[in-house]
Design a protein around this motif. Sequence first.
Motif, PDB file in Angstrom:
ATOM      1  N   THR A 404       5.754  -4.487  -9.838  1.00 51.93           N
ATOM      2  CA  THR A 404       5.843  -3.950  -8.477  1.00 51.93           C
ATOM      3  C   THR A 404       5.725  -5.065  -7.441  1.00 51.93           C
ATOM      4  O   THR A 404       5.382  -6.198  -7.776  1.00 51.93           O
ATOM      5  CB  THR A 404       4.704  -2.939  -8.236  1.00 51.93           C
ATOM      6  OG1 THR A 404       3.475  -3.570  -8.615  1.00 51.93           O
ATOM      7  CG2 THR A 404       4.904  -1.691  -9.075  1.00 51.93           C
ATOM      8  N   GLU A 405       5.987  -4.705  -6.177  1.00 49.41           N
ATOM      9  CA  GLU A 405       5.751  -5.663  -5.090  1.00 49.41           C
ATOM     10  C   GLU A 405       4.252  -5.795  -4.858  1.00 49.41           C
ATOM     11  O   GLU A 405       3.494  -4.870  -5.170  1.00 49.41           O
ATOM     12  CB  GLU A 405       6.401  -5.156  -3.802  1.00 49.41           C
ATOM     13  CG  GLU A 405       7.889  -5.348  -3.812  1.00 49.41           C
ATOM     14  CD  GLU A 405       8.518  -4.854  -2.520  1.00 49.41           C
ATOM     15  OE1 GLU A 405       7.792  -4.549  -1.560  1.00 49.41           O
ATOM     16  OE2 GLU A 405       9.753  -4.762  -2.512  1.00 49.41           O
ATOM     17  N   LEU A 406       3.852  -6.918  -4.267  1.00 48.12           N
ATOM     18  CA  LEU A 406       2.429  -7.134  -3.987  1.00 48.12           C
ATOM     19  C   LEU A 406       1.934  -6.070  -3.008  1.00 48.12           C
ATOM     20  O   LEU A 406       2.542  -5.860  -1.955  1.00 48.12           O
ATOM     21  CB  LEU A 406       2.239  -8.522  -3.373  1.00 48.12           C
ATOM     22  CG  LEU A 406       0.787  -8.987  -3.186  1.00 48.12           C
ATOM     23  CD1 LEU A 406       0.101  -9.112  -4.535  1.00 48.12           C
ATOM     24  CD2 LEU A 406       0.752 -10.334  -2.474  1.00 48.12           C
ATOM     25  N   GLY A 407       0.839  -5.387  -3.388  1.00 46.75           N
ATOM     26  CA  GLY A 407       0.276  -4.376  -2.485  1.00 46.75           C
ATOM     27  C   GLY A 407      -0.723  -5.015  -1.545  1.00 46.75           C
ATOM     28  O   GLY A 407      -1.003  -6.212  -1.632  1.00 46.75           O
ATOM     29  N   ARG A 408      -1.248  -4.218  -0.632  1.00 49.97           N
ATOM     30  CA  ARG A 408      -2.284  -4.711   0.253  1.00 49.97           C
ATOM     31  C   ARG A 408      -3.308  -3.598   0.424  1.00 49.97           C
ATOM     32  O   ARG A 408      -2.948  -2.466   0.768  1.00 49.97           O
ATOM     33  CB  ARG A 408      -1.659  -5.073   1.601  1.00 49.97           C
ATOM     34  CG  ARG A 408      -2.671  -5.687   2.506  1.00 49.97           C
ATOM     35  CD  ARG A 408      -2.122  -5.988   3.882  1.00 49.97           C
ATOM     36  NE  ARG A 408      -3.268  -6.360   4.701  1.00 49.97           N
ATOM     37  CZ  ARG A 408      -3.320  -7.397   5.485  1.00 49.97           C
ATOM     38  NH1 ARG A 408      -2.276  -8.174   5.610  1.00 49.97           N
ATOM     39  NH2 ARG A 408      -4.394  -7.673   6.177  1.00 49.97           N
ATOM     40  N   VAL A 409      -4.575  -3.916   0.149  1.00 48.09           N
ATOM     41  CA  VAL A 409      -5.627  -2.911   0.327  1.00 48.09           C
ATOM     42  C   VAL A 409      -5.756  -2.649   1.826  1.00 48.09           C
ATOM     43  O   VAL A 409      -5.930  -3.596   2.600  1.00 48.09           O
ATOM     44  CB  VAL A 409      -6.964  -3.428  -0.255  1.00 48.09           C
ATOM     45  CG1 VAL A 409      -8.089  -2.455   0.031  1.00 48.09           C
ATOM     46  CG2 VAL A 409      -6.829  -3.683  -1.750  1.00 48.09           C
ATOM     47  N   PRO A 410      -5.640  -1.385   2.278  1.00 48.24           N
ATOM     48  CA  PRO A 410      -5.741  -1.106   3.707  1.00 48.24           C
ATOM     49  C   PRO A 410      -7.096  -1.578   4.263  1.00 48.24           C
ATOM     50  O   PRO A 410      -8.108  -1.459   3.578  1.00 48.24           O
ATOM     51  CB  PRO A 410      -5.624   0.425   3.800  1.00 48.24           C
ATOM     52  CG  PRO A 410      -5.154   0.880   2.467  1.00 48.24           C
ATOM     53  CD  PRO A 410      -5.472  -0.176   1.471  1.00 48.24           C
ATOM     54  N   ALA A 411      -7.083  -2.113   5.480  1.00 54.15           N
ATOM     55  CA  ALA A 411      -8.301  -2.626   6.142  1.00 54.15           C
ATOM     56  C   ALA A 411      -9.090  -3.502   5.164  1.00 54.15           C
ATOM     57  O   ALA A 411     -10.273  -3.272   4.908  1.00 54.15           O
ATOM     58  CB  ALA A 411      -9.151  -1.470   6.667  1.00 54.15           C
ATOM     59  N   HIS A 412      -8.406  -4.506   4.605  1.00 55.79           N
ATOM     60  CA  HIS A 412      -8.978  -5.274   3.501  1.00 55.79           C
ATOM     61  C   HIS A 412     -10.345  -5.882   3.835  1.00 55.79           C
ATOM     62  O   HIS A 412     -11.282  -5.808   3.031  1.00 55.79           O
ATOM     63  CB  HIS A 412      -8.007  -6.376   3.070  1.00 55.79           C
ATOM     64  CG  HIS A 412      -8.519  -7.162   1.910  1.00 55.79           C
ATOM     65  ND1 HIS A 412      -9.232  -8.321   2.071  1.00 55.79           N
ATOM     66  CD2 HIS A 412      -8.465  -6.940   0.580  1.00 55.79           C
ATOM     67  CE1 HIS A 412      -9.586  -8.774   0.882  1.00 55.79           C
ATOM     68  NE2 HIS A 412      -9.124  -7.958  -0.038  1.00 55.79           N
ATOM     69  N   ALA A 413     -10.453  -6.492   5.033  1.00 57.78           N
ATOM     70  CA  ALA A 413     -11.709  -7.189   5.359  1.00 57.78           C
ATOM     71  C   ALA A 413     -12.869  -6.187   5.367  1.00 57.78           C
ATOM     72  O   ALA A 413     -13.959  -6.467   4.852  1.00 57.78           O
ATOM     73  CB  ALA A 413     -11.583  -7.879   6.718  1.00 57.78           C
TER      74      ALA A 413
END
Length: 433
Positions: A404-413
């Motif tokens: 898959t494409e790289l995901g991003r955890v929402p509101a990562h910080a």
Amino acid sequence: MTQHAQSDSPVSLWADTAPAAPATDSLPSGEHRADVLVIGAGFTGLSTALAAAGRGADVVLLEAAEIGSGGSGLNNGQVIPCLSRADPDEIVAARGAGKGEALVALIRDSAQATFDLIRRHKIACDAVQNGWLQPAHTPGRVERISKPRFEQWRRRGAPVELLDQDAVAALTGSRYWHGGWRNPTGGHVDPLALARGLARAAMDAGVRLHTRSPVIGMERAGEGWLVRTDAATVLAKRVVIATNAYGTDRVWPGLDRSWVPMRSYQMATSPLPDTVRRSILPSDTAMSDTHGDLYFCRFDRRGRLVTGGALIFDRDFEPRLKRRIGDRMALLFPQIGEPSFDYVWHGQLSMTEDKLPHMHALAEGVITWVGCNGRGVALGIALGPVLADAALGAAPADLPLPLTELGRVPAHALAARIAPWMLALFRWRDAQA
Ligand SMILES: Cc1cc2nc3c(=O)[nH]c(=O)nc-3n(C[C@H](O)[C@H](O)[C@H](O)COP(=O)(O)OP(=O)(O)OC[C@H]3O[C@@H](n4cnc5c(N)ncnc54)[C@H](O)[C@@H]3O)c2cc1C
């Protein structure tokens, strides 16, 4: 507390027990070439490099620090053929029948594959394949976790056993638990010794492994990738990024925002007297129970009980852990008295939102995986040949994980900051039936 030479991490038990690493140097300055460049010398990178070299590829492996200096050399060494949270039916529901069952099969066979690899390469890592046990800490967890988990793995052909309270007491030496299940293909190892042994096997297979060679960036170059360290470049046809929870933006933009970091603490007691040693985990199984704030332990070859835990705040962690985990061990195994701990150290895990491992195609010819969610010894090793196949051009349809494409955890910080607080929730849930 002794400090690690390369970082602010305290020295682990394994740094004192593992055989020496094979001699390696940093990547010499200048221009180099490879079919496959692997970044990171943990279980994933080493297993990938070994598999790719075995398929005839010319492989370079670059490690920022030393072999096994990430999670692979710092963990509890439990070889566990299941994920920490997601059960087979959940994996299949999330991934669909084809990919889901393929991943379940890979996980089911991962501990056996790890011990087979150890035997094939004659790796001296105190490997003990006497099973992995998950006891249940309440009668409710027997019904909600042990029975369905056992049943789902049994249906997939895993040689699992469902255990009543007496059977668990016989395996643990404690009547604390109410039942549980066991997979006899699991066990435990000295994880740093295993990483170093895999490195030796990879180098024997022709892998050019360089330590103290942090990758600081990469760019497209013709059909391949030009990967840079401070003093050198490697022109590679394919790149496998195996940096897991130690990956940063420098290796690939956004890589470290696709998972949430969690710190896990490990500890080892002084060697226990023989009579006490023989009364706890008498058949030398590895054990992690059903608590969210996990209770886990195994012995090393000198009779040290190797355990650990998690903390919400890391300030003054050493005395606080010694108290907290010492009380826990005395509750589970009263025969231990007040344990004294000789080692306390920690490492970092990558957690994903859905608690599943993810394999990403970052660009044409660049792949990675993230999301061990605390279970990456057998899984990282089992994924090596998969990543090697993917790097060497296997069709995505033939891989057990989707690319898959790289995901991003929402509101990562924010997610990273509140992650340790999940422990408070786990402790509250742990106290329920
Ligand atoms: C404390 C702890 C206890 C655990 N206990 C268990 C257990 O008992 N059982 C289990 O199954 N799992 C356990 N895990 C999880 C397991 O250890 C990991 O999932 C597994 O080791 C990950 O292996 P890896 O090769 O993917 O990553 P790592 O071993 O973390 O390797 C990544 C490597 O990449 C290198 N790197 C980073 N950036 C760069 C760069 N720019 N250039 C070059 N190299 C780079 C790092 O130095 C590191 O060596 C535990 C984890 C921790 C932290």
